[in-house]
Write an enzyme that holds these catalytic residues in place. Structure first.
Site, mmCIF file in Angstrom:
data_model
loop_
_atom_site.group_PDB
_atom_site.id
_atom_site.type_symbol
_atom_site.label_atom_id
_atom_site.label_comp_id
_atom_site.label_asym_id
_atom_site.label_seq_id
_atom_site.Cartn_x
_atom_site.Cartn_y
_atom_site.Cartn_z
ATOM 1 N N SER A 239 0.851 -1.187 0.000
ATOM 2 C CA SER A 239 0.000 0.000 0.000
ATOM 3 C C SER A 239 0.892 1.244 0.000
ATOM 4 C CB SER A 239 -0.953 -0.042 1.198
ATOM 5 O OG SER A 239 -1.970 0.925 1.091
ATOM 6 N N HIS B 179 -7.414 -5.908 0.316
ATOM 7 C CA HIS B 179 -6.191 -5.168 0.634
ATOM 8 C C HIS B 179 -5.614 -5.710 1.942
ATOM 9 C CE1 HIS B 179 -3.796 -1.600 -0.242
ATOM 10 N NE2 HIS B 179 -3.899 -1.176 1.001
ATOM 11 N N GLU C 1 -9.186 -5.587 -3.816
ATOM 12 C CA GLU C 1 -8.513 -4.663 -2.896
ATOM 13 C C GLU C 1 -9.493 -3.871 -2.025
ATOM 14 O OE1 GLU C 1 -5.293 -4.217 -2.390
ATOM 15 O OE2 GLU C 1 -4.233 -4.916 -4.181
#
Length: 533
Positions: A230, A447, A350
């Protein structure tokens, strides 16, 4: 904390030999500024909260990091150092029972209770700190955008990875949000020319510490891999394009966070002005006199809701022409990293991690999905249509969420294409498709799901990956591949088919699932969507 001695820990060692539940002290390791000693974690030497730069306080606030002052005696490395001041907002992830469990391994709210401007610490895990070994070094830069997070999160614990791969794992805390990325150059002049990028300069300083000291911990300073997910992936992307980082690492891993472009100095300066105006600060002395919590509060008031999702000003590195000469991967990949092998990828779904907080999650109808995507534009409509054809069993909720994650897909392939066009070193691309069973499977492949798998922390991260055998299979597979990449520059595992490099002519992508497969350009239609998405 600096201690004149570490006698108490030394006295623990004989007892630990008799009672395995009591940790033994590590060897004392001498760094270039002083000695440190930590505690074993299941037979792995763990050195926590090691200072790699001087406290960024007083005149060093908003300035590039400096080497820490030398100390006498032995520094206590048995507990984590403070994270930077946090900008995590409770309006982010939902406060559901499932989220509270996940926060046990990504403890954002807990970090905010112990944050501090004095935050330039790192953690080291090694199987043998005193044997003169030359193990591959894997340096992790945490996620949380550039707003919150730390290298202390349980999901990032490097103990299992260090043991499995006989590698040295390093995780890093650095300055975030306003403390690391407040562009004060226009308001206060040349003295603050670096202020918009000091958070990334902290990362450079941590890599200089690795270069100068990791051999004493059994690591090879000539074989350093930087990794991040990220916001951490964006940090890795930017380090590939920062002249100050040139030569400090040998391989790069970018997970769900391709950093193709940087912030613009003028926009960052305008955001800084809004923050200072909100705080009522007009002079440099006034800024220096502000308490850190007052700075955080001013940022909150000056930043409208939704900015974290890309709908307003955000903190991050800026292309100032010097520290970050230009956008990292536009118009081309950085020349300085042409010999750096890259492993890059993303997770299939995600955005479910973020969208699960929304009141509509699980309740969308076809009509509301049509209205929602129509309001977002033609590109969103096209993404939903493409995913509907690929996943006919997806509900309107999951179609919305996966379409909103198209930016991860497009950014990953754009960066991979740019790097592969000019690099002499290979690029490897993955797509994680294994779905976590938690919450009845509602998150699918969200995610952060990759983190406990590549860190080989599946058992410790059951709150995110579940407790079935498949989670450990995925952890075995991914940690093997990440370790192999750090060791040789090629991700491989006996649990994987041959992983061929990605090129613009042959877009090989490893789909990571219980039955992995190498596929060709699996999201071509999403990759080719217009850039406005």
């Amino acid at each position: 904390m600096m201690l004149a001695s570490i006698t108490a820990l030394a006295l623990c060692a004989p007892a630990a030999a008799q009672d395995p539940e009591l940790p033994a002290a590590t060897p004392v390791v001498k760094t270039d500024t002083g000695s440190v000693q930590g505690l074993e974690q299941g037979g792995i030497d763990a050195f926590l909260g090691v200072r790699y730069a001087a406290p960024p306080l007083g005149d060093l606030r908003f300035q590039p990091p400096e080497k820490p002052a030398a100390w006498e005696g032995v520094a206590d490395a048995t507990g984590y150092g403070a994270p930077c001041m946090q900008l995590y907002s409770a309006s982010g992830p939902t406060e559901s029972e499932m989220t509270r469990r996940i926060q046990a391994i990504f403890p954002t709210s807990t970090e905010a209770k112990m944050d501090n401007e004095d935050c330039l610490f790192l953690n080291v895990w090694t199987s043998a700190a005193d044997d003169g070994g030359k193990r591959p070094v894997m340096v992790w830069f945490h996620g949380g955008g550039y707003a919150y997070g730390s290298g202390n999160w349980p999901a990032y614990n490097g103990r299992n990875l260090a043991e499995k791969g006989d590698v040295v794992v390093v995780t890093v805390n650095h300055r975030l949000n306003a403390f690391g990325y407040l562009n004060l150059a226009e308001k206060f002049g040349e003295e603050f020319a670096a202020s918009g990028n000091v958070g990334n300069l902290d990362l450079v300083r941590s890599l200089e510490w690795v270069r100068d000291n990791i051999a004493a911990f059994g690591g090879d300073p000539e074989n350093v891999t930087i990794m991040g997910e990220s916001g951490g992936g964006s940090k890795v992307s930017h380090l590939m394009a920062m002249p100050a980082a040139d030569g400090l690492f040998d391989k790069a891993v970018i997970q769900s966070g391709p950093g193709v472009t940087s912030g613009k100095p003028a926009e960052a300066a305008d955001y800084a002005d809004k923050i200072l105006d909100t705080a009522g600060v007009e002079t440099l002395q006034g800024l220096r006199n502000m308490r850190s919590d007052e700075i955080v509060e001013a940022v909150r008031k000056a930043t409208r809701a939704g900015s974290a999702m890309g709908r307003g000003p955000q903190f991050g590195p800026i292309a100032d022409g010097t520290i970050v000469p230009r956008d990292p991967f536009l118009p081309a990949a950085p020349e300085q990293s042409r010999e750096i092998p890259v492993l890059i990828g993303y997770n299939k779904d995600e955005m479910t991690l973020f969208m699960a907080a929304q009141p509509w999650f699980g309740r969308l109808t076809e009509d509301t999905l049509t209205a929602m995507t129509g309001a977002m534009g033609e590109q969103a409509v096209a993404a939903v249509a493409a995913y509907r054809a690929r996943y006919p069993d997806y509900s309107p909720t999951h179609l919305a969420a996966i379409a909103m994650g198209a930016r991860f897909v497009r950014g990953t392939y754009l960066l991979a294409d740019q790097q592969a066009k000019t690099a002499s070193a290979p690029v490897y691309v993955y797509r994680l498709t294994w779905e976590t069973p938690i919450g009845g499977g509602m998150l699918r492949t969200p995610h952060t799901l990759d983190i406990p798998l590549m860190f080989d922390n599946a058992a410790e991260s059951a709150a995110l990956v579940g407790t079935g055998e498949d989670a450990q299979t995925m952890a075995d597979m991914m940690s093997d591949a990440w370790i192999a990449f750090a060791r040789t520059g090629t991700p491989s595992s006996a649990l994987l088919p041959e992983w061929k490099a990605y090129t613009p002519a042959s877009r090989n992508v490893m789909e990571l699932d219980v039955e992995p497969q190498l596929v060709d350009d699996p999201e071509k239609d999403i990759r080719e969507l217009p850039s406005e998405l």
